[in-house]
Motif scaffolding. Structure first.
Motif, PDB file in Angstrom:
ATOM      1  N   SER A 119       0.825  -1.221  -0.031  1.00  0.00           N
ATOM      2  CA  SER A 119       0.055  -0.052   0.100  1.00  0.00           C
ATOM      3  C   SER A 119       0.811   1.251   0.018  1.00  0.00           C
ATOM      4  N   THR A 120       1.823   1.375   0.885  1.00  0.00           N
ATOM      5  CA  THR A 120       2.700   2.357   1.061  1.00  0.00           C
ATOM      6  C   THR A 120       3.602   2.591  -0.407  1.00  0.00           C
TER       7      THR A 120
ATOM      8  N   ALA B 279       2.481   1.606  -3.373  1.00  0.00           N
ATOM      9  CA  ALA B 279       1.407   2.063  -4.281  1.00  0.00           C
ATOM     10  C   ALA B 279       1.001   3.737  -4.119  1.00  0.00           C
ATOM     11  N   LYS B 280       0.893   4.085  -3.012  1.00  0.00           N
ATOM     12  CA  LYS B 280       0.664   5.647  -2.665  1.00  0.00           C
ATOM     13  C   LYS B 280       1.787   6.419  -3.112  1.00  0.00           C
ATOM     14  N   LYS B 281       2.887   5.890  -3.114  1.00  0.00           N
ATOM     15  CA  LYS B 281       4.251   6.609  -3.468  1.00  0.00           C
ATOM     16  C   LYS B 281       4.261   6.720  -4.817  1.00  0.00           C
TER      17      LYS B 281
ATOM     18  N   VAL C 234       1.569   6.609  -6.825  1.00  0.00           N
ATOM     19  CA  VAL C 234       0.492   7.717  -7.200  1.00  0.00           C
ATOM     20  C   VAL C 234       1.191   9.121  -7.144  1.00  0.00           C
ATOM     21  N   ALA C 235       1.866   9.352  -6.176  1.00  0.00           N
ATOM     22  CA  ALA C 235       2.530  10.900  -5.891  1.00  0.00           C
ATOM     23  C   ALA C 235       3.470  11.166  -6.816  1.00  0.00           C
TER      24      ALA C 235
ATOM     25  N   LYS D  19       1.736  11.798 -10.455  1.00  0.00           N
ATOM     26  CA  LYS D  19       1.078  13.216 -10.129  1.00  0.00           C
ATOM     27  C   LYS D  19       2.110  14.142 -10.243  1.00  0.00           C
TER      28      LYS D  19
END
Length: 106
Positions: A85-86, A88-90, A92-93, A96
């Motif tokens: 999860s961590t 994946a969030k990284k 995405v950031a 972006k």
């Protein structure tokens, strides 16, 4: 027989090596490395160079051809849900941030 001599291989083995080599090259592997891997695979599957004829030993083992796909994914499978999860969030950031950078560059 000198090293690299392919005379003891059957026509089928030579065709197999050619097809395997083409597959590696299609995926971006260099020509010499693709050839080396192709012959290594043929040797592993068929037991090395052997001309056609009866009584030549063991059946072919196709496991080496399938091996590559099975190797992938082992790294992420060994991680916890929180780690994935961590990550994946990284990702995405970063996507972006890169999109914003590309938009401001034009």
């Amino acid at each position: 027989m000198p090293q690299g001599d392919k005379s003891s291989y059957s026509n089928k083995q030579k065709r197999q090596a050619q097809h395997i080599e083409e597959g590696y090259e299609k995926r971006g592997t260099s020509k010499p490395e693709a050839e080396r891997r192709a012959w290594a695979t043929v040797n592993k599957e068929t037991g090395g160079g052997r001309k056609s004829g009866s009584g030549r030993g063991h059946p072919t083992n196709t496991a080496p051809s399938r091996k590559g796909g099975h190797i992938g994914g082992a790294a992420s499978a060994g991680r916890t849900a929180a780690q994935r999860s961590t990550s994946a969030k990284k990702a995405v950031a970063i996507r972006k941030r890169n999109a914003e950078h590309r938009a401001s560059a034009h």
